[in-house]
Write an enzyme that holds these catalytic residues in place. Sequence first.
Site, PDB file in Angstrom:
ATOM      1  N   GLY A  14       0.725  -1.250   0.064  1.00 22.31           N
ATOM      2  CA  GLY A  14       0.099  -0.144  -0.037  1.00 22.31           C
ATOM      3  C   GLY A  14       0.638   1.224  -0.122  1.00 22.31           C
ATOM      4  O   GLY A  14       0.489   2.201   0.594  1.00 22.31           O
ATOM      5  N   HIS A  15       2.070   1.289  -0.804  1.00 18.39           N
ATOM      6  CA  HIS A  15       3.072   2.373  -0.622  1.00 18.39           C
ATOM      7  C   HIS A  15       2.509   3.653  -1.082  1.00 18.39           C
ATOM      8  O   HIS A  15       3.222   4.440  -0.926  1.00 18.39           O
ATOM      9  CB  HIS A  15       3.967   1.988  -1.152  1.00 18.39           C
ATOM     10  CG  HIS A  15       4.231   1.954  -2.848  1.00 18.39           C
ATOM     11  ND1 HIS A  15       3.529   0.629  -3.614  1.00 18.39           N
ATOM     12  CD2 HIS A  15       4.599   2.832  -3.569  1.00 18.39           C
ATOM     13  CE1 HIS A  15       3.506   1.002  -4.904  1.00 18.39           C
ATOM     14  NE2 HIS A  15       4.299   2.196  -5.229  1.00 18.39           N
ATOM     15  N   LEU A  18      -2.182   6.776   1.982  1.00 19.15           N
ATOM     16  CA  LEU A  18      -1.610   7.596   3.035  1.00 19.15           C
ATOM     17  C   LEU A  18      -0.684   7.086   4.051  1.00 19.15           C
ATOM     18  O   LEU A  18       0.321   7.727   4.276  1.00 19.15           O
ATOM     19  CB  LEU A  18      -3.187   8.229   3.647  1.00 19.15           C
ATOM     20  CG  LEU A  18      -2.968   8.923   4.990  1.00 19.15           C
ATOM     21  CD1 LEU A  18      -2.326  10.252   4.841  1.00 19.15           C
ATOM     22  CD2 LEU A  18      -4.383   9.074   5.540  1.00 19.15           C
ATOM     23  N   GLY A  20       0.798   4.020   3.637  1.00 19.12           N
ATOM     24  CA  GLY A  20       2.059   3.211   3.245  1.00 19.12           C
ATOM     25  C   GLY A  20       3.031   4.449   2.711  1.00 19.12           C
ATOM     26  O   GLY A  20       4.279   4.250   2.814  1.00 19.12           O
ATOM     27  N   SER A 111      -7.207  -0.057  12.499  1.00 22.27           N
ATOM     28  CA  SER A 111      -7.988   0.831  12.529  1.00 22.27           C
ATOM     29  C   SER A 111      -8.772   0.987  14.066  1.00 22.27           C
ATOM     30  O   SER A 111      -9.033   0.407  14.461  1.00 22.27           O
ATOM     31  CB  SER A 111      -9.097   0.990  11.452  1.00 22.27           C
ATOM     32  OG  SER A 111      -9.781   2.386  11.565  1.00 22.27           O
ATOM     33  N   SER A 112      -8.963   2.371  14.270  1.00 27.69           N
ATOM     34  CA  SER A 112      -9.492   2.778  15.604  1.00 27.69           C
ATOM     35  C   SER A 112     -10.976   2.427  15.634  1.00 27.69           C
ATOM     36  O   SER A 112     -11.594   2.272  16.673  1.00 27.69           O
ATOM     37  CB  SER A 112      -9.439   4.149  15.999  1.00 27.69           C
ATOM     38  OG  SER A 112     -10.018   5.122  14.992  1.00 27.69           O
ATOM     39  N   CYS A 113     -11.698   2.130  14.376  1.00 25.49           N
ATOM     40  CA  CYS A 113     -12.998   1.672  14.166  1.00 25.49           C
ATOM     41  C   CYS A 113     -13.295   0.344  14.796  1.00 25.49           C
ATOM     42  O   CYS A 113     -14.385  -0.087  14.474  1.00 25.49           O
ATOM     43  CB  CYS A 113     -13.381   2.080  12.685  1.00 25.49           C
ATOM     44  SG  CYS A 113     -12.997   0.854  11.579  1.00 25.49           S
ATOM     45  N   TYR A 140     -15.945  -2.868   7.500  1.00 27.41           N
ATOM     46  CA  TYR A 140     -14.588  -2.517   7.427  1.00 27.41           C
ATOM     47  C   TYR A 140     -14.002  -2.971   8.837  1.00 27.41           C
ATOM     48  O   TYR A 140     -12.679  -3.551   8.838  1.00 27.41           O
ATOM     49  CB  TYR A 140     -14.434  -0.879   7.222  1.00 27.41           C
ATOM     50  CG  TYR A 140     -12.862  -0.768   7.308  1.00 27.41           C
ATOM     51  CD1 TYR A 140     -11.924  -0.869   6.299  1.00 27.41           C
ATOM     52  CD2 TYR A 140     -12.603   0.169   8.269  1.00 27.41           C
ATOM     53  CE1 TYR A 140     -10.824  -0.513   6.354  1.00 27.41           C
ATOM     54  CE2 TYR A 140     -11.259   0.540   8.483  1.00 27.41           C
ATOM     55  CZ  TYR A 140     -10.191   0.400   7.387  1.00 27.41           C
ATOM     56  OH  TYR A 140      -9.136   0.733   7.312  1.00 27.41           O
ATOM     57  N   LYS A 144     -11.106  -5.599   9.945  1.00 26.50           N
ATOM     58  CA  LYS A 144      -9.768  -5.197  10.419  1.00 26.50           C
ATOM     59  C   LYS A 144      -9.477  -6.070  11.803  1.00 26.50           C
ATOM     60  O   LYS A 144      -8.325  -6.358  12.204  1.00 26.50           O
ATOM     61  CB  LYS A 144      -9.644  -3.742  10.893  1.00 26.50           C
ATOM     62  CG  LYS A 144      -9.437  -2.830   9.800  1.00 26.50           C
ATOM     63  CD  LYS A 144      -8.040  -3.067   8.949  1.00 26.50           C
ATOM     64  CE  LYS A 144      -7.835  -2.091   7.815  1.00 26.50           C
ATOM     65  NZ  LYS A 144      -6.458  -2.468   7.279  1.00 26.50           N
ATOM     66  N   PRO A 167      -3.891   2.843  14.616  1.00 32.73           N
ATOM     67  CA  PRO A 167      -3.931   4.075  14.508  1.00 32.73           C
ATOM     68  C   PRO A 167      -5.199   4.847  14.558  1.00 32.73           C
ATOM     69  O   PRO A 167      -6.271   4.389  14.368  1.00 32.73           O
ATOM     70  CB  PRO A 167      -3.272   4.341  13.125  1.00 32.73           C
ATOM     71  CG  PRO A 167      -3.067   3.179  12.601  1.00 32.73           C
ATOM     72  CD  PRO A 167      -3.575   2.223  13.297  1.00 32.73           C
ATOM     73  N   HIS A 183     -12.470  10.417   3.946  1.00 37.73           N
ATOM     74  CA  HIS A 183     -12.513  10.362   5.257  1.00 37.73           C
ATOM     75  C   HIS A 183     -13.075  11.958   5.447  1.00 37.73           C
ATOM     76  O   HIS A 183     -12.655  12.680   4.399  1.00 37.73           O
ATOM     77  CB  HIS A 183     -11.602   9.971   6.030  1.00 37.73           C
ATOM     78  CG  HIS A 183     -11.473   8.486   6.211  1.00 37.73           C
ATOM     79  ND1 HIS A 183     -10.523   7.743   5.474  1.00 37.73           N
ATOM     80  CD2 HIS A 183     -11.978   7.526   6.672  1.00 37.73           C
ATOM     81  CE1 HIS A 183     -10.695   6.468   5.956  1.00 37.73           C
ATOM     82  NE2 HIS A 183     -11.760   6.346   6.684  1.00 37.73           N
ATOM     83  N   ARG A 191     -13.495  20.294  -0.049  1.00 43.40           N
ATOM     84  CA  ARG A 191     -14.601  21.357  -0.087  1.00 43.40           C
ATOM     85  C   ARG A 191     -14.046  22.722   0.108  1.00 43.40           C
ATOM     86  O   ARG A 191     -14.569  23.492  -0.447  1.00 43.40           O
ATOM     87  CB  ARG A 191     -15.703  21.005   0.965  1.00 43.40           C
ATOM     88  CG  ARG A 191     -16.380  19.513   0.795  1.00 43.40           C
ATOM     89  CD  ARG A 191     -17.439  19.231   1.513  1.00 43.40           C
ATOM     90  NE  ARG A 191     -17.869  18.053   1.343  1.00 43.40           N
ATOM     91  CZ  ARG A 191     -19.005  17.523   2.017  1.00 43.40           C
ATOM     92  NH1 ARG A 191     -19.525  17.972   2.861  1.00 43.40           N
ATOM     93  NH2 ARG A 191     -19.285  16.035   1.647  1.00 43.40           N
ATOM     94  N   TRP A 206     -21.779  17.428   6.503  1.00 44.56           N
ATOM     95  CA  TRP A 206     -22.698  16.440   7.044  1.00 44.56           C
ATOM     96  C   TRP A 206     -22.813  16.415   8.416  1.00 44.56           C
ATOM     97  O   TRP A 206     -21.536  16.544   9.013  1.00 44.56           O
ATOM     98  CB  TRP A 206     -22.075  15.072   6.410  1.00 44.56           C
ATOM     99  CG  TRP A 206     -22.666  14.476   5.190  1.00 44.56           C
ATOM    100  CD1 TRP A 206     -23.169  15.179   4.202  1.00 44.56           C
ATOM    101  CD2 TRP A 206     -22.843  13.197   4.670  1.00 44.56           C
ATOM    102  NE1 TRP A 206     -23.637  14.539   3.137  1.00 44.56           N
ATOM    103  CE2 TRP A 206     -23.424  13.196   3.381  1.00 44.56           C
ATOM    104  CE3 TRP A 206     -22.604  11.986   5.415  1.00 44.56           C
ATOM    105  CZ2 TRP A 206     -23.656  12.161   2.889  1.00 44.56           C
ATOM    106  CZ3 TRP A 206     -23.100  10.809   4.391  1.00 44.56           C
ATOM    107  CH2 TRP A 206     -23.518  10.877   3.257  1.00 44.56           C
ATOM    108  N   ARG A 213     -13.377  13.942  17.736  1.00 45.97           N
ATOM    109  CA  ARG A 213     -12.266  13.053  16.830  1.00 45.97           C
ATOM    110  C   ARG A 213     -11.008  13.415  17.334  1.00 45.97           C
ATOM    111  O   ARG A 213     -10.458  14.566  17.397  1.00 45.97           O
ATOM    112  CB  ARG A 213     -12.730  13.134  15.393  1.00 45.97           C
ATOM    113  CG  ARG A 213     -13.854  12.643  14.759  1.00 45.97           C
ATOM    114  CD  ARG A 213     -13.804  11.126  15.118  1.00 45.97           C
ATOM    115  NE  ARG A 213     -15.224  10.461  14.428  1.00 45.97           N
ATOM    116  CZ  ARG A 213     -16.208  10.302  15.078  1.00 45.97           C
ATOM    117  NH1 ARG A 213     -16.216  10.714  16.177  1.00 45.97           N
ATOM    118  NH2 ARG A 213     -17.291   9.701  14.609  1.00 45.97           N
TER     119      ARG A 213
END
Length: 312
Positions: A14-15, A18, A20, A111-113, A140, A144, A167, A183, A191, A206, A213
Amino acid sequence: MMPLDLEAPIYVAGHRGLAGSAIVRRLQREGATRILTRDRKELDLRNQEATNAFFKTERPAYVFLAAAKVGGIYANSSYPADFIGDNLAIQTNVIHSAWQHGARKLLFLGSSCIYPRDCPQPIKEDYLLTGPLEATNEAYAIAKIAGLAMCQAYRRQHGFDAISAMPTNLYGPNDNFHPENSHVLPALIRRFVGAADHKTDNVTVWGSGKPLREFMHSDDMADAALFLMNNYSDVAPMNIGSNDEVSIASLAQIVASTAGFRGDIIWDASKPDGTPRKRLDSTRLLDLGWRPSIPLKEGIDEVVAWFRQHYP
């Protein structure tokens, strides 16, 4: 526990993403001489045969598993089958092939999720699997969690030195700035930069703006990842957090100001907020001696400038 041999082949899966790309930059600064990379056209990690052939030929000594299908609330809600299927395939193929072909160590980035939606704050590693997940990114998160469990299983059964790091919300160069599938922070950057450059009167965001966060620059995460590869070897996952916690409303104001947007921010409360609060407890990592170094405002300034340069 041996430190990373910077002259050995090191594979960063995944280099171009973000996480990688930040790990590659960190390894280059450290002086790594044999960094292995493959983009999706060269190697589809969802393909078991192709992944196995790559590991059999290249024999990486170390693996940073940062490859994943990622996205924000809209993408996770719209394509749950893609998120669980692609990520399970990538993780399974890479972890198994790394062990099978003699890798010395592997770091899996989760992931923190993965943590329950309503667990106590800040979130300790022990809170995993103690309650229901956030519905908007459940597919997702389950993928993980499976990757984390696979690292633990290969460590226990095969003695494979596979470690897992979770992370917090990351941002930085090479993030996904897609208008619908990104994200929250890269979405806000896109935007507000667009609105500022086109002198738009207002920007709609949204949710209510109330959720809290924690954000970390990807270069801080990469520094922590290298630190863990050198200093950590255990079955338990390790949180990587920054303690930079902010409301989404405040975050939007910071991004708007940095981008030069002077209009109104309109909050669409009919859209989902996601998890009310999500801050990691990184005490275990901090106790090992690691510290983040990039403040949120400084990091956002850098990424807004990077976005303007690369997305004119």
